[in-house]
Design a protein around this motif. Structure first.
Motif, mmCIF file in Angstrom:
data_model
loop_
_atom_site.group_PDB
_atom_site.id
_atom_site.type_symbol
_atom_site.label_atom_id
_atom_site.label_comp_id
_atom_site.label_asym_id
_atom_site.label_seq_id
_atom_site.Cartn_x
_atom_site.Cartn_y
_atom_site.Cartn_z
ATOM 1 N N HIS A 189 97.171 124.603 51.684
ATOM 2 C CA HIS A 189 98.585 124.769 52.044
ATOM 3 C C HIS A 189 98.879 123.440 52.253
ATOM 4 O O HIS A 189 100.027 122.974 51.750
ATOM 5 C CB HIS A 189 98.906 125.510 53.119
ATOM 6 C CG HIS A 189 98.840 126.909 53.274
ATOM 7 N ND1 HIS A 189 99.405 127.871 52.110
ATOM 8 C CD2 HIS A 189 98.142 128.090 53.762
ATOM 9 C CE1 HIS A 189 99.228 129.014 52.276
ATOM 10 N NE2 HIS A 189 98.289 129.164 53.269
ATOM 11 N N ILE A 190 98.248 122.492 52.956
ATOM 12 C CA ILE A 190 98.327 121.021 53.294
ATOM 13 C C ILE A 190 98.828 120.393 51.833
ATOM 14 O O ILE A 190 99.736 119.667 51.426
ATOM 15 C CB ILE A 190 97.504 120.341 54.141
ATOM 16 C CG1 ILE A 190 97.821 121.020 55.614
ATOM 17 C CG2 ILE A 190 97.894 119.032 54.127
ATOM 18 C CD1 ILE A 190 96.850 120.540 56.657
ATOM 19 N N LYS A 196 104.581 118.931 46.910
ATOM 20 C CA LYS A 196 105.767 119.324 46.690
ATOM 21 C C LYS A 196 106.770 118.208 47.423
ATOM 22 O O LYS A 196 107.790 118.215 46.766
ATOM 23 C CB LYS A 196 106.038 120.688 47.236
ATOM 24 C CG LYS A 196 105.258 121.841 46.568
ATOM 25 C CD LYS A 196 105.522 123.377 47.085
ATOM 26 C CE LYS A 196 104.891 124.468 46.252
ATOM 27 N NZ LYS A 196 105.192 125.614 46.807
ATOM 28 N N THR A 197 106.430 117.935 48.337
ATOM 29 C CA THR A 197 107.353 117.033 49.215
ATOM 30 C C THR A 197 107.176 115.671 48.886
ATOM 31 O O THR A 197 108.112 114.771 49.270
ATOM 32 C CB THR A 197 107.110 117.074 50.790
ATOM 33 O OG1 THR A 197 105.805 116.714 51.150
ATOM 34 C CG2 THR A 197 107.350 118.580 51.225
ATOM 35 N N GLY A 198 106.015 115.047 48.218
ATOM 36 C CA GLY A 198 105.774 113.667 48.072
ATOM 37 C C GLY A 198 105.453 112.834 49.132
ATOM 38 O O GLY A 198 105.365 111.593 49.083
ATOM 39 N N VAL A 199 104.883 113.483 50.078
ATOM 40 C CA VAL A 199 104.426 112.750 51.523
ATOM 41 C C VAL A 199 103.068 112.412 51.245
ATOM 42 O O VAL A 199 102.253 113.087 50.334
ATOM 43 C CB VAL A 199 104.808 113.319 52.764
ATOM 44 C CG1 VAL A 199 106.075 113.801 53.054
ATOM 45 C CG2 VAL A 199 103.540 114.899 52.895
ATOM 46 N N ARG A 200 102.547 111.205 51.636
ATOM 47 C CA ARG A 200 101.208 111.036 51.407
ATOM 48 C C ARG A 200 100.078 111.071 52.732
ATOM 49 O O ARG A 200 98.987 111.080 52.508
ATOM 50 C CB ARG A 200 100.891 109.361 50.914
ATOM 51 C CG ARG A 200 101.732 109.117 49.776
ATOM 52 C CD ARG A 200 101.617 107.644 49.321
ATOM 53 N NE ARG A 200 101.880 106.701 50.166
ATOM 54 C CZ ARG A 200 103.252 106.285 50.356
ATOM 55 N NH1 ARG A 200 104.212 106.841 49.387
ATOM 56 N NH2 ARG A 200 103.674 105.560 51.245
ATOM 57 N N ASP A 201 100.673 111.382 54.023
ATOM 58 C CA ASP A 201 99.754 111.649 55.166
ATOM 59 C C ASP A 201 100.544 112.372 55.967
ATOM 60 O O ASP A 201 101.756 112.524 56.027
ATOM 61 C CB ASP A 201 99.380 110.051 55.567
ATOM 62 C CG ASP A 201 100.589 109.316 56.137
ATOM 63 O OD1 ASP A 201 101.526 109.766 56.403
ATOM 64 O OD2 ASP A 201 100.488 108.021 55.847
ATOM 65 N N ARG A 202 99.886 112.603 57.374
ATOM 66 C CA ARG A 202 100.428 113.612 58.393
ATOM 67 C C ARG A 202 101.812 112.880 58.874
ATOM 68 O O ARG A 202 102.648 113.522 59.314
ATOM 69 C CB ARG A 202 99.396 114.059 59.370
ATOM 70 C CG ARG A 202 98.652 114.905 58.862
ATOM 71 C CD ARG A 202 97.510 115.379 59.812
ATOM 72 N NE ARG A 202 96.643 116.583 59.337
ATOM 73 C CZ ARG A 202 96.551 117.528 59.945
ATOM 74 N NH1 ARG A 202 97.207 117.902 60.761
ATOM 75 N NH2 ARG A 202 95.950 118.456 59.218
ATOM 76 N N ALA A 203 101.709 111.479 59.060
ATOM 77 C CA ALA A 203 102.817 110.902 59.649
ATOM 78 C C ALA A 203 104.134 111.180 58.949
ATOM 79 O O ALA A 203 105.119 111.417 59.236
ATOM 80 C CB ALA A 203 102.362 109.321 59.819
ATOM 81 N N GLN A 204 104.018 110.824 57.536
ATOM 82 C CA GLN A 204 105.095 111.095 56.771
ATOM 83 C C GLN A 204 105.539 112.726 56.474
ATOM 84 O O GLN A 204 106.672 112.851 56.469
ATOM 85 C CB GLN A 204 104.962 110.710 55.182
ATOM 86 C CG GLN A 204 104.708 109.370 55.112
ATOM 87 C CD GLN A 204 104.357 109.040 53.569
ATOM 88 O OE1 GLN A 204 104.475 109.625 52.594
ATOM 89 N NE2 GLN A 204 104.351 107.569 53.299
ATOM 90 N N ALA A 205 104.448 113.489 56.830
ATOM 91 C CA ALA A 205 104.798 114.895 56.784
ATOM 92 C C ALA A 205 105.729 115.230 58.129
ATOM 93 O O ALA A 205 106.563 116.201 57.778
ATOM 94 C CB ALA A 205 103.680 115.721 56.781
ATOM 95 N N VAL A 206 105.138 114.430 59.282
ATOM 96 C CA VAL A 206 105.888 114.620 60.548
ATOM 97 C C VAL A 206 107.398 114.204 60.208
ATOM 98 O O VAL A 206 108.298 115.107 60.514
ATOM 99 C CB VAL A 206 105.391 114.125 61.593
ATOM 100 C CG1 VAL A 206 106.270 114.053 62.944
ATOM 101 C CG2 VAL A 206 103.996 114.893 61.955
ATOM 102 N N ALA A 207 107.720 113.118 59.747
ATOM 103 C CA ALA A 207 108.966 112.728 59.404
ATOM 104 C C ALA A 207 109.611 113.526 58.592
ATOM 105 O O ALA A 207 110.959 113.891 58.694
ATOM 106 C CB ALA A 207 108.812 111.289 58.962
ATOM 107 N N TYR A 208 109.039 114.158 57.423
ATOM 108 C CA TYR A 208 109.770 115.083 56.444
ATOM 109 C C TYR A 208 110.097 116.246 57.491
ATOM 110 O O TYR A 208 111.348 116.730 56.927
ATOM 111 C CB TYR A 208 108.732 115.329 55.394
ATOM 112 C CG TYR A 208 109.438 116.467 54.468
ATOM 113 C CD1 TYR A 208 109.883 115.932 53.180
ATOM 114 C CD2 TYR A 208 109.292 117.627 54.645
ATOM 115 C CE1 TYR A 208 110.544 116.736 52.354
ATOM 116 C CE2 TYR A 208 109.650 118.465 53.758
ATOM 117 C CZ TYR A 208 110.450 117.964 52.474
ATOM 118 O OH TYR A 208 110.667 119.017 51.609
#
Length: 219
Positions: A189-190, A196-208
């Motif tokens: 899932h990750i 899909k979202t274009g994030v590269r790590d968990r920090a960017q995922a949190v911001a998204y």
């Protein structure tokens, strides 16, 4: 039971051993007559047109035509036939897709014979019958005010759920425990939601997650 109470059932599953096992099981249950079996959704459509069953027991993942599309077609073309999904999959994406397609019941393949019989009887009367775990997930989403669609960037409900857990600082192991899935599934899932979202790590995922309202910063 009188003849008028007999439910005519079509079994749809791409695995021969599962189809044959279901037929044997159903023939032991009172009030059910098996009128045919199909190995995929396309074959199911032909048999529904020919046999006009009261209820179709429908698998989801099948070649040629899957259960969701077959359910949608059956409900559009043969509204007198109800559909009960009987599948291995109970993730949000599968559940909502099947219910939106018109399925009146949703059971997993570990359902007991009595549960299958009850589901057949209930949907034939126009009621609904959901696996307890599926029903609990629906209630949780309703109580949380969440919708199973309109998520950004094509995220599925389960991917959004994983993303929200990441935003709460949960590890893969903790997410797996919370969602009753394996760590390998969490990683899948990750990977998908990152792509899909274009994030590269968990920090960017949190911001998204914060930016799209999928999570709220603590405090």
């Amino acid at each position: 039971m009188s003849e008028g109470q007999i439910a005519r059932v079509l079994v749809v599953d791409d695995q021969t051993v599962v189809r044959e096992g279901l037929v044997l099981l159903l023939r032991l249950l009172p009030g059910i007559e098996v009128v045919g079996t199909a190995a995929d959704g396309a074959e199911a459509l032909l048999l529904v047109a020919a046999e006009r069953p009261d209820v179709v027991l429908m698998d989801l993942r099948m070649p040629r035509m899957g259960g969701v599309e077959a359910t949608r077609r059956i409900r559009e073309e043969h509204p007198g036939t109800q559909v009960v999904v009987l599948t291995t999959y109970s993730d949000d994406e599968s559940v909502f897709a099947a219910l939106r397609a018109g399925a009146r019941g949703y059971l997993t393949k570990d359902a007991r014979a009595e549960e299958i019989a009850e589901a057949v009887a209930r949907v034939r009367r126009g009621d609904a019958q959901l696996d307890p775990a599926v029903q609990r997930r629906l209630l949780e989403m309703v109580s949380a005010g969440r919708q199973p669609r309109d998520l950004p960037d094509g995220l599925t409900p389960r991917e959004a759920e994983v993303l929200e857990a990441i935003a709460r600082g949960r590890s893969n192991a903790e997410i797996a425990k919370e969602l009753y899935i394996t760590e390998a599934t969490v990683k899948t899932h990750i990977n998908k939601l990152f792509a899909k979202t274009g994030v590269r790590d968990r920090a960017q995922a949190v911001a998204y997650a914060y930016r799209h309202g999928l999570a709220t910063p603590a405090g």
